[in-house]
Write an enzyme that holds these catalytic residues in place. Structure first.
Site, PDB file in Angstrom:
ATOM      1  N   ASP A  92      -5.672  30.791  14.006  1.00 21.48           N
ATOM      2  CA  ASP A  92      -5.741  29.429  13.484  1.00 21.48           C
ATOM      3  C   ASP A  92      -6.577  28.596  14.452  1.00 21.48           C
ATOM      4  O   ASP A  92      -6.987  29.078  15.503  1.00 21.48           O
ATOM      5  CB  ASP A  92      -4.337  28.862  13.252  1.00 21.48           C
ATOM      6  CG  ASP A  92      -3.553  28.716  14.546  1.00 21.48           C
ATOM      7  OD1 ASP A  92      -4.115  28.950  15.626  1.00 21.48           O
ATOM      8  OD2 ASP A  92      -2.362  28.367  14.480  1.00 21.48           O
ATOM      9  N   ASP A 279       0.472  33.500   5.251  1.00 22.61           N
ATOM     10  CA  ASP A 279       1.146  33.806   6.520  1.00 22.61           C
ATOM     11  C   ASP A 279       2.373  32.920   6.612  1.00 22.61           C
ATOM     12  O   ASP A 279       2.398  31.840   6.023  1.00 22.61           O
ATOM     13  CB  ASP A 279       0.249  33.485   7.725  1.00 22.61           C
ATOM     14  CG  ASP A 279       0.226  32.004   8.026  1.00 22.61           C
ATOM     15  OD1 ASP A 279      -0.491  31.271   7.317  1.00 22.61           O
ATOM     16  OD2 ASP A 279       0.955  31.555   8.935  1.00 22.61           O
ATOM     17  N   CYS A 317      15.601  49.052   0.275  1.00 22.46           N
ATOM     18  CA  CYS A 317      14.571  48.992   1.315  1.00 22.46           C
ATOM     19  C   CYS A 317      14.525  50.310   2.072  1.00 22.46           C
ATOM     20  O   CYS A 317      15.557  50.867   2.427  1.00 22.46           O
ATOM     21  CB  CYS A 317      14.874  47.847   2.276  1.00 22.46           C
ATOM     22  SG  CYS A 317      13.710  47.727   3.644  1.00 22.46           S
ATOM     23  N   CYS A 322      17.061  49.908   7.564  1.00 18.00           N
ATOM     24  CA  CYS A 322      17.925  50.186   6.421  1.00 18.00           C
ATOM     25  C   CYS A 322      18.232  51.683   6.294  1.00 18.00           C
ATOM     26  O   CYS A 322      19.271  52.052   5.772  1.00 18.00           O
ATOM     27  CB  CYS A 322      17.286  49.642   5.146  1.00 18.00           C
ATOM     28  SG  CYS A 322      17.193  47.839   5.172  1.00 18.00           S
ATOM     29  N   HIS A 348      13.236  44.517   9.814  1.00 16.63           N
ATOM     30  CA  HIS A 348      13.537  44.557   8.376  1.00 16.63           C
ATOM     31  C   HIS A 348      12.854  43.407   7.629  1.00 16.63           C
ATOM     32  O   HIS A 348      12.269  43.619   6.562  1.00 16.63           O
ATOM     33  CB  HIS A 348      15.044  44.519   8.093  1.00 16.63           C
ATOM     34  CG  HIS A 348      15.310  44.197   6.658  1.00 16.63           C
ATOM     35  ND1 HIS A 348      15.220  45.145   5.649  1.00 16.63           N
ATOM     36  CD2 HIS A 348      15.553  43.010   6.048  1.00 16.63           C
ATOM     37  CE1 HIS A 348      15.417  44.552   4.479  1.00 16.63           C
ATOM     38  NE2 HIS A 348      15.627  43.269   4.699  1.00 16.63           N
TER      39      HIS A 348
HETATM   40 ZN   LIG Z   1      14.962  47.274   5.523  1.00 14.61          ZN
END
Ligand SMILES: [Zn+2]
Length: 385
Positions: A92, A279, A317, A322, A348
């Site tokens: 940026d 983003d 997931c 996970c 995650h």
């Molecule tokens: Zn996950």
């Protein structure tokens, strides 16, 4: 590799499937860019980012300029080398942080005088200085310096910031094109000669100003365009409206980037406005607070009901967290204030955002984004406070 953007397919909703080629690899679009504020995506190693399939991440000019300093990073070979990240980087301009984090001293057409949030030291950031810093960092995409305004802002204020932003965009572009004493352009002497610049559409929540801003920037002929000044407190519908208006005015063959958005359920809406890049700090920031995004809505892992829950965080997931750990363990780590809580939660959440964007790309390829969006948004819109 030269900077190149190809639109591969346009969905009936107006969403675009594309491919962005940068000096540091190809980026499939629409793309979600994790935020690596200070040369690190908080809680994730570069190896983990690679394993998650991150193709591009964002670096913050303001933070890297103040610490460790752009000249140090230049001497160490540029940001890619410094942080050992082989993929693409977008930086940026520092504008947003200067206007939101620093103590402002003076804003003029020349630039912004501010005090560092770290030590109170005084600095002047101009369009030229912002590009000089980004050239030292050697990002693949540099953003022009822009004036960011608060929400709500009246028409007069939005118009004056928009005009100043166009002037600053021209100076940013001209600085990169200018030749130095050795006859090379400034970009050629940066740590990444293949760096491209994106202009930033401003104009507050005024559609005519957004259109005017976009047209003025298109006249300056940037290889890509961003829409800035959104996600600053306005309703989501208004934010999409502004993104769509800007997109209408922007060239069809250039990438479009909406800065600082959004929640997972909002991503398909921006994509349907014809946006190619986004983003957001939410996946990592929320992770550190125990707020996890899942395919069944948001999970607050602090919640006592997870203390004895041996199931995975998100059954749908396939990320490392996970596959490996239980909700009970993640809750325990958070309650015990363990470092690993932030690491696993961030892993995650970033995986979830990337996976969502992957599913969006697949839906565009199949021409079923509208159906995907309504199912996805109904499913994950729910969540725990
Ligand atoms: Zn996950």
């Amino acid at each position: 590799m030269e900077f190149r953007f190809e639109v591969l397919k346009i969905d009936p909703t107006g969403a675009r499937l594309g491919r962005l080629t940068t000096p540091h690899g190809v980026v499939d679009t629409p793309a979600f860019m994790p935020v690596g504020t200070a040369g690190t995506v908080k809680g994730l190693t570069q190896q983990a980012l690679g394993e998650l399939g991150v193709q591009i991440l964002l670096g913050n000019t303001y933070h890297l300029y103040l610490r460790p300093g752009h000249e140090r990073i230049r001497a160490l070979g540029g940001l890619h080398k410094f942080m050992s990240w082989p993929g693409a980087i977008l930086t940026d301009s520092g504008g947003f942080q200067v206007f939101s984090m620093a103590e402002l001293r003076k804003i003029s057409d020349d630039g912004v005088v501010f005090r560092s949030h770290l030590d109170g030291s005084e600095h002047l950031l101009t369009p030229e200085k912002s590009i000089e810093i980004q050239q030292a960092l050697g990002s693949d995409i540099a953003m022009v310096f822009d004036e960011c305004i608060e929400y709500p802002a009246d028409r007069e204020r939005a118009a004056s910031a928009m005009k100043r932003t166009t002037g600053w965009a021209r100076r940013s572009r001209d600085y990169a094109r200018a030749r130095n004493a050795s006859g090379r352009t400034n970009v050629e002497s940066s740590t990444n000669p293949g760096q491209s610049q994106f202009g930033i559409v401003q104009g507050g929540m005024h559609d005519d100003l957004r259109r005017e801003s976009a047209r003025q920037l298109v006249d300056l002929d940037f290889p890509g365009y961003a829409v800035g000044g959104l996600a600053v407190g306005e309703p989501h519908g208004l934010s999409c409206e502004m993104a769509a208006i800007a997109a209408e005015e922007l060239p069809k063959d250039r990438p479009r980037y909406v800065m600082g958005v959004g929640l997972p359920e909002q991503l398909p809406d921006y994509v349907r406005c014809g946006v190619d890049m986004m983003d957001c700090v939410l996946p990592t920031r929320n992770a550190r607070n125990g707020c996890l995004f899942t395919s069944a809505g948001r999970v607050n892992i602090r919640n006592a009901k997870y203390a004895d829950d041996s199931g995975p965080l998100d059954e749908r997931c396939s990320c490392m967290v996970c596959r490996t750990y239980s909700r009970a363990y993640l809750r325990h780590l958070f309650q015990a204030n363990e470092i690993l809580a932030s690491i696993l939660n961030s892993h995650h959440n970033v995986a979830f955002f990337l996976d969502t964007m992957g599913k969006i790309r697949q839906a565009i390829a199949l021409g079923v984004l509208a159906e995907f969006s309504s199912e996805f948004q109904a499913r994950i819109g729910a969540g725990e406070p």
